[in-house]
Structure formats: structure tokens, C-alpha cells
Design a protein around this motif. Sequence first.
Motif, PDB file in Angstrom:
ATOM      1  N   LYS A  42      -0.652   2.570   1.560  1.00 29.67           N
ATOM      2  CA  LYS A  42      -1.885   2.239   1.853  1.00 29.67           C
ATOM      3  C   LYS A  42      -2.765   1.840   0.478  1.00 29.67           C
ATOM      4  O   LYS A  42      -3.446   0.946   0.639  1.00 29.67           O
ATOM      5  CB  LYS A  42      -2.706   3.471   2.526  1.00 29.67           C
ATOM      6  N   TYR A  43      -2.399   2.308  -0.718  1.00 31.46           N
ATOM      7  CA  TYR A  43      -3.027   2.052  -2.002  1.00 31.46           C
ATOM      8  C   TYR A  43      -2.363   0.924  -2.446  1.00 31.46           C
ATOM      9  O   TYR A  43      -2.895   0.557  -3.647  1.00 31.46           O
ATOM     10  CB  TYR A  43      -3.093   3.182  -2.852  1.00 31.46           C
ATOM     11  N   LYS A  45      -1.799  -1.855  -0.536  1.00 30.15           N
ATOM     12  CA  LYS A  45      -2.416  -3.105   0.248  1.00 30.15           C
ATOM     13  C   LYS A  45      -3.386  -3.906  -0.479  1.00 30.15           C
ATOM     14  O   LYS A  45      -4.121  -3.463  -1.058  1.00 30.15           O
ATOM     15  CB  LYS A  45      -2.951  -2.461   1.740  1.00 30.15           C
ATOM     16  N   GLY A  46      -3.358  -5.051  -0.179  1.00 31.04           N
ATOM     17  CA  GLY A  46      -4.169  -5.958  -0.957  1.00 31.04           C
ATOM     18  C   GLY A  46      -3.869  -6.254  -2.421  1.00 31.04           C
ATOM     19  O   GLY A  46      -4.818  -7.159  -2.921  1.00 31.04           O
ATOM     20  N   ARG A  47      -3.067  -5.579  -3.086  1.00 32.22           N
ATOM     21  CA  ARG A  47      -2.704  -5.675  -4.417  1.00 32.22           C
ATOM     22  C   ARG A  47      -1.676  -6.690  -4.581  1.00 32.22           C
ATOM     23  O   ARG A  47      -0.606  -6.710  -3.843  1.00 32.22           O
ATOM     24  CB  ARG A  47      -2.408  -4.461  -5.166  1.00 32.22           C
ATOM     25  N   THR A  48      -1.691  -7.345  -5.609  1.00 28.33           N
ATOM     26  CA  THR A  48      -0.655  -8.391  -6.057  1.00 28.33           C
ATOM     27  C   THR A  48       0.076  -7.772  -7.385  1.00 28.33           C
ATOM     28  O   THR A  48      -0.270  -8.433  -8.124  1.00 28.33           O
ATOM     29  CB  THR A  48      -0.929  -9.825  -6.330  1.00 28.33           C
TER      30      THR A  48
END
Length: 168
Positions: A42-43, A45-48
Motif C-alpha cells: 500500500k505504501y 502504490k503511486g510511486r515510481t
Amino acid sequence: MHKAAWLLLLLLAACAQQPPAPEPEPAPEPAVERKMESQPLKYLKGRTLKPQPTRPLDVRSRCTHRDAVGTRTSLNLQVKQAEVKVFDARVDIPKRGACRFNLKDFRQVATLPNVLLEAKNGSGCSVRMWEQGPRVTIAFNNCPAACEGQAFDYLWPIMVEAKSGRCF
């Protein structure tokens, strides 16, 4: 009368039902191989996140450090374009002994992705160096011969700040 009792017993036995034969167990279903899917944490998600680039290691350090439990580290290291030029390390572990590593006792067998030194004496001792973000890690594997007593059991990797050369 005795005969009549036997006769009655035989008649009752003839009328008794035998237990039913056990039913054959159904054949097991063939195992279905399930495909596992990777799910991002979950932490994340959205990080590249990008992998650490593979590049030749460059670090220079001449440092000493003492940690909270009293372990003293002394390091003189120079690695230029993944070629080890100078390597001299000493780690004193209180009540356990000391470990000493010197470049003259090793030969370099790898440069990328990690610098790898192997002991010339065939003991299996190896020293690996790699970049980890802003730090360089120097780790020791299978090197009890380079240490006094049980010091190797308590030896941790040496960490060096790549830019400043400070060790901890």
C-alpha cells in the motif's frame, strides 16, 4: 429346549443384515495450478521506484569510528572505477577480539555490479563492496581466520558515506 434356542439363534442370525460394503472413495480432483499475482504494498502504490544504477564504484575513505557498544572500526579504502587500490580495515570488538583485512591478502575477482575480493590463501573468505544510495557497504563473508577468537561472529558490515568518506 436347548435345540430350540440354537435354532432361534440361527434364524435370527440369518435375518440379520450385513453391514454395507464401503463405497469407493471418489478419485481426487487433479491439482489446479493457481497463478500468483504480485500486489504492490500500500505504501508503494503511486510511486515510481527505479533500480539502483549499475556503475563502477568510486569511494575514498580514511576514517575511524566507535559505536555505542564500544566496537572500534579503522578503515583506509580507495576504490577507483571499481578497482580496489587501497584496502586496510581493522575492527576491534570488545571482549571478543579483532578482525584485520588487508588488500595484500586478497585478489579482486569482480568489479560489477559489486566489487568482490577473495582471500589468496583459499580459506573462502570474501569481501564484497557495493553502493547503496549515498552509502557504500563493505561486507565480510566466511572470514573467521582473519579474526581472533569469536570476533567474526560479531562482525558487522562497515558503512561509508560515499561523498564524505565518513564511516559508521
